[in-house]
Design an enzyme around this catalytic site. Structure first.
Site, short mmCIF file in Angstrom:
data_model
loop_
_atom_site.label_atom_id
_atom_site.label_comp_id
_atom_site.label_asym_id
_atom_site.label_seq_id
_atom_site.Cartn_x
_atom_site.Cartn_y
_atom_site.Cartn_z
N CYS A 117 0.81 -1.22 0.00
CA CYS A 117 0.00 0.00 0.00
C CYS A 117 0.84 1.27 0.00
O CYS A 117 0.29 2.38 -0.02
CB CYS A 117 -0.95 -0.01 1.19
SG CYS A 117 -2.07 -1.42 1.17
N HIS A 119 -1.93 8.00 6.42
CA HIS A 119 -2.30 6.75 5.75
C HIS A 119 -3.73 6.38 6.13
O HIS A 119 -4.51 6.00 5.26
CB HIS A 119 -1.31 5.65 6.14
CG HIS A 119 -1.48 4.38 5.40
ND1 HIS A 119 -1.42 4.30 4.03
CD2 HIS A 119 -1.71 3.10 5.84
CE1 HIS A 119 -1.61 3.04 3.64
NE2 HIS A 119 -1.79 2.30 4.72
N GLU A 177 -0.41 4.37 13.94
CA GLU A 177 0.01 5.55 13.17
C GLU A 177 -0.12 6.81 14.02
O GLU A 177 0.76 7.68 14.00
CB GLU A 177 -0.81 5.68 11.89
CG GLU A 177 -0.37 6.87 11.04
CD GLU A 177 -1.12 7.00 9.73
OE1 GLU A 177 -0.75 7.89 8.91
OE2 GLU A 177 -2.08 6.23 9.50
N LYS A 199 -8.99 8.33 2.75
CA LYS A 199 -9.64 7.03 2.59
C LYS A 199 -11.06 7.03 3.16
O LYS A 199 -11.85 6.13 2.85
CB LYS A 199 -8.79 5.94 3.22
CG LYS A 199 -7.47 5.69 2.49
CD LYS A 199 -6.67 4.58 3.15
CE LYS A 199 -5.32 4.36 2.44
NZ LYS A 199 -4.38 5.48 2.66
N HIS A 205 -9.82 2.47 0.17
CA HIS A 205 -8.40 2.12 0.11
C HIS A 205 -8.09 1.47 -1.23
O HIS A 205 -8.49 0.34 -1.49
CB HIS A 205 -8.06 1.17 1.25
CG HIS A 205 -6.60 1.01 1.50
ND1 HIS A 205 -5.61 1.52 0.67
CD2 HIS A 205 -5.92 0.37 2.51
CE1 HIS A 205 -4.43 1.22 1.14
NE2 HIS A 205 -4.58 0.52 2.26
N PHE A 252 1.93 -3.74 3.80
CA PHE A 252 2.35 -5.06 4.25
C PHE A 252 3.85 -5.24 4.02
O PHE A 252 4.43 -4.69 3.07
CB PHE A 252 1.60 -6.15 3.48
CG PHE A 252 0.18 -6.37 3.96
CD1 PHE A 252 -0.33 -5.69 5.05
CD2 PHE A 252 -0.63 -7.29 3.31
CE1 PHE A 252 -1.63 -5.90 5.49
CE2 PHE A 252 -1.93 -7.51 3.74
CZ PHE A 252 -2.44 -6.83 4.83
#
Length: 406
Positions: A160, A300, A311, A330, A335, A394
């Site tokens: 991502c 993010h 985060e 988002k 996403h 990831f």
């Protein structure tokens, strides 16, 4: 070697719209685009954020049948970006024009059809176009073919964070003198049944089937997972001096970039946010900025319970109790995985251009000990002309971009 890198063009194809203006209006309205998705009918999670109003056949013509959606979006976004940058491909030095795109996992649509044929014992029905229309590298390859860009051409994949990583790599190609112009960004369509099944099994998706528009809610205390999205963004990058020399529309400056690895776990972020802190701090240092120089953070913000909490804690470590205002797109567009970092980089540029910060959709209240200054309810004026865009993925892969108003 050139150090000041200008953003001279933006191309967007997202659930929020097909132009920068439409995207900006949708972000400022703060309303989610999530809705029931016929592609996902019958799945445990059957809604997504879809690109609408995009007529691939009208835009791409004869190219359409050989392309998966993520490549269609990339082509359209690249064409828009080139026009926005006032570039004329037949007149540019083709060998000096690069293309770097980020793709996480493609759209998987062609592979799903091929696997169905194999599972039913009909390998002869597998399309010979399955590989060229589905390989991640073909997003960059098709853009180069379409526009005649003969310089370095490749796709990067950092989950991502892919789109943001691609923009950072493109910046380095320009700084090294390898290219005069780079088209950089990301593309993906996460609306496949395979993707939806995998993330649902991981319990990463929101289950608000009865209220999909309320499902994506970054940093909100009631968040329960992210919403699948799709789209593409392409930025035209070139040295500032060259852009000014040709009278290009300089929209922002890319001042800093950094990437890092958590080196911790395939899926879970580091519990102390070490990789995030490292990437944000290094991006600030790369730009010669301190935490107090940043006007806003494009987080993010996936809307998952664990990731948003970690985060928030990491950003609090870097910026202290007085964090810059935080937004998280988002909530509006879902996403888009590998494309997310590029789309949100474009949104950071738009925020600097409009001197405003869009709100986080569906945000009502925060949980945890690390409170961010989340922009909610409506847009907020931007008082400092810098912003960072954060992307994490990831494998513990992190990428942070720092932009400054032109």
């Amino acid at each position: 070697m050139p150090t000041d890198i200008a953003v001279t063009g933006l191309g967007l194809v997202t659930p929020a719209g097909l132009t920068p203006g439409d995207n900006w209006a949708a972000l400022c309205a703060g309303r989610s685009t999530a809705a029931a998705d016929p592609v996902l009918e019958g799945m445990p999670v059957d809604f997504s954020c879809r690109v609408t109003g995009f007529d691939a056949e009208a835009e791409l013509g004869r190219l359409t049948p050989r392309l998966d959606d993520f490549i269609r979006f990339a082509l359209a976004a690249a064409r828009r970006a080139v026009v926005d940058a006032a570039l004329d491909p037949p007149a540019w030095r083709a060998e000096r024009v690069g293309v770097v795109l980020g793709v996480g996992g493609t759209s998987l649509a062609a592979y799903e059809k091929a696997l169905q044929h194999l599972a039913t014992g009909h390998p002869g029905r597998v399309s010979p176009l399955t590989v060229p229309r589905s390989n991640p590298n073909m997003a960059a390859g098709e853009v180069a073919i379409d526009l005649g860009a003969c310089g370095p051409n490749f796709t990067v994949s950092t989950a991502c964070a892919s789109g943001a990583t691609a923009i950072g790599v493109a910046r380095d190609l320009l700084r090294s003198g390898t290219c005069d112009i780079v088209l950089a960004g990301g593309a993906e369509s996460a609306r496949s049944r395979m993707t939806a099944a995998c993330f649902a099994r991981m319990r990463a998706l929101s289950r608000r089937r009865d209220q999909p528009r309320l499902a994506s809610r970054p940093f909100d205390s009631a968040r329960d997972g992210f919403v699948l999205g799709e789209g593409a963004a392409v930025l035209v990058l070139e040295p500032l001096a060259a852009a000014r020399s040709r009278g290009a529309p300089v929209q922002a400056l890319l001042r800093g970039f950094a990437s890092s690895a958590d080196a911790h776990h395939p899926i879970a972020p580091h519990p102390e946010g070490r990789g995030v802190i490292q990437a944000v701090t290094a991006a600030l240092e790369d730009a010669g900025c301190g935490p107090r120089d940043i006007g806003h953070i494009n987080a993010h913000g996936t809307s998952t319970p664990t990731n948003d909490a970690l985060e928030a804690a990491a950003l609090a470590r870097v910026f202290g109790d007085r964090s810059p205002p935080v937004t998280a797109p988002k909530g509006v567009i879902g996403h888009s995985l590998g494309a997310a970092g590029a789309i949100e980089a474009a949104y950071t540029v738009l925020a600097l251009r409009h001197a405003g910060i869009p709100p986080v959709a569906n945000f009502e209240s925060q949980d945890g000990d690390h409170k961010l200054d989340v922009v909610a309810a409506g847009p907020r004026p931007l008082t400092t002309g810098t912003g960072i865009s954060c992307s994490f993925g990831f494998g513990g892969q992190n990428a942070v971009l720092l932009f400054e108003a032109a």
